[in-house]
Design a protein around this motif. Sequence first.
Motif, short mmCIF file in Angstrom:
data_model
loop_
_atom_site.label_atom_id
_atom_site.label_comp_id
_atom_site.label_asym_id
_atom_site.label_seq_id
_atom_site.Cartn_x
_atom_site.Cartn_y
_atom_site.Cartn_z
N TRP A 58 0.82 -1.21 0.00
CA TRP A 58 0.00 0.00 0.00
C TRP A 58 0.86 1.26 0.00
O TRP A 58 0.40 2.32 -0.45
N ASN A 59 2.08 1.16 0.51
CA ASN A 59 2.97 2.32 0.49
C ASN A 59 3.24 2.76 -0.94
O ASN A 59 3.23 3.95 -1.26
N VAL A 60 3.47 1.78 -1.82
CA VAL A 60 3.70 2.10 -3.23
C VAL A 60 2.42 2.62 -3.89
O VAL A 60 2.44 3.62 -4.62
N ILE A 61 1.30 1.95 -3.63
CA ILE A 61 0.02 2.34 -4.25
C ILE A 61 -0.34 3.78 -3.89
O ILE A 61 -0.67 4.60 -4.77
N PHE A 62 -0.28 4.11 -2.60
CA PHE A 62 -0.70 5.44 -2.18
C PHE A 62 0.36 6.50 -2.44
O PHE A 62 0.03 7.69 -2.57
N LEU A 63 1.62 6.10 -2.52
CA LEU A 63 2.65 7.04 -2.97
C LEU A 63 2.36 7.47 -4.40
O LEU A 63 2.39 8.66 -4.74
N LEU A 64 2.04 6.49 -5.25
CA LEU A 64 1.69 6.79 -6.64
C LEU A 64 0.44 7.65 -6.71
O LEU A 64 0.40 8.65 -7.44
N PHE A 65 -0.58 7.29 -5.95
CA PHE A 65 -1.84 8.02 -5.99
C PHE A 65 -1.65 9.49 -5.57
O PHE A 65 -2.12 10.42 -6.23
N GLY A 66 -0.93 9.69 -4.46
CA GLY A 66 -0.69 11.05 -3.99
C GLY A 66 0.10 11.88 -4.97
O GLY A 66 -0.24 13.04 -5.24
N MET A 67 1.15 11.29 -5.55
CA MET A 67 1.98 12.03 -6.50
C MET A 67 1.23 12.29 -7.81
O MET A 67 1.44 13.32 -8.46
N MET A 68 0.36 11.37 -8.21
CA MET A 68 -0.45 11.59 -9.42
C MET A 68 -1.38 12.79 -9.24
O MET A 68 -1.58 13.58 -10.17
N ILE A 69 -1.94 12.94 -8.05
CA ILE A 69 -2.79 14.10 -7.78
C ILE A 69 -1.97 15.38 -7.80
O ILE A 69 -2.38 16.40 -8.39
N LEU A 70 -0.79 15.36 -7.20
CA LEU A 70 0.07 16.54 -7.20
C LEU A 70 0.44 16.94 -8.63
O LEU A 70 0.42 18.12 -8.99
N VAL A 71 0.78 15.93 -9.45
CA VAL A 71 1.12 16.21 -10.85
C VAL A 71 -0.09 16.77 -11.60
O VAL A 71 0.03 17.70 -12.40
N GLY A 72 -1.29 16.21 -11.33
CA GLY A 72 -2.49 16.68 -11.99
C GLY A 72 -2.80 18.13 -11.68
O GLY A 72 -3.22 18.90 -12.56
N ILE A 73 -2.57 18.54 -10.42
CA ILE A 73 -2.81 19.94 -10.04
C ILE A 73 -1.72 20.83 -10.62
O ILE A 73 -2.00 21.93 -11.13
#
Length: 433
Positions: A58-73
Amino acid sequence: MHPAAWLALVVFALAYVVIASEKLNRAAVALTGGAAMVVIGATRGDAMFFSPETGIDWNVIFLLFGMMILVGILKQTGVFEFVAIWSAQRARARPFRMMVMLVLITALASALLDNVTTVLLIAPVTLLLCDRMGLAPIPFLLAEAMASNIGGTATLIGDPPNIIIASRAGLSFNDFLTHLAPIVVVLVAVFVGLCWLLWGRHFTHDPERAAAVLALTPRETITNRRLLWQMLAILALVLLGFLTHSLTHLEPSVIALIGAGLAIVVSRLDPEDYLQDVEWETLLFFAGLFIMVGSLVHQGVITQLADALTTAIGTNYHVAAQGILVGSAVLSGIIDNIPYVATMAPLVHDLVGPAPGLPPGHQSLWWVLALGADLGGNATAIGASANVVICGIAKRNGHPISFWEFTKYGLIVTAVTILCTIPYVSLRYFILP
């Protein structure tokens, strides 16, 4: 092995073949494979969802999810177009010079951030740059994925396997810099040469497009300066969080999610503006892949392979180091290097103990595990997290990278970098300790 272990091997092999054939959606195949592991009894709910050794990371999954949102903004500010034009102008709009610049930026950023975060940030820039220049983006994206894995090898936070190794071996951020950064600098230089041989010599220069790009004013692409400065401040805080992980003990995923939440509050954007950049297919693919590999770990398959390797090399630490280096490179190309290292780290710990205070030859086993796993991740499209993310972004933007297209280049890069690393390990830890 137990019958369930053999069945798990069959399921994994079949799923791997189907993923490689690209006949079906890879996320669907991975999730189906994970479901099959449950049906045959190779894993169960608690092992799938709650075990750090055999379940979804889950560390990898949510690291990706959080960074994808940051990149999207961040994308909403126009900064990626700014960086794309700035990079092209610094390289005088010459394709290979642009590739070299992007490779160097990616390698350095991967050492300071982590390779997944880096490719999430650099891929949009690359796509915009190639669109402006009329270039095929796939060679650039492949080069960046591989550069991120090489550059990320240099530091504790650069590649997720390094975090696992540091925790198990008692190694610091400075230990990684001292032992791995020197060879990584050499490998990046070698990789730039490989980029010319594999892709650069085939590039063609378009004078008209180059002139058009050189005439642009990069600052005009910034559409929201206030949000840009806010996002840069948040990214700086996220980077600080990554760098101080050993002090705060906050997982990278938690830091990324905190940063994403802060960015959502500050930006006041509609959810669809940033959620559209989340690679849902990539996240689901990772979940299925973690379940399948975790099932092999749960059934003891990977442990038996690792035990066989350590038995074969015995107490000859020079042979052991080279064996683990090459063996890790091979196995990390077949399965994701994160669960592989999670399995091997306890075995290396049992073999030589924590790294501090060990003789150079004994300590080398920890360093070759990191080098083999990180560099071996370049071998295939599923060998490292950064590869999966790059392939997902490429597909989403209409430039799909096939499993075999990635692998035919990845195998060459892995073989050359490992061959360069073998003499370094011998000299550093055995001939000139």
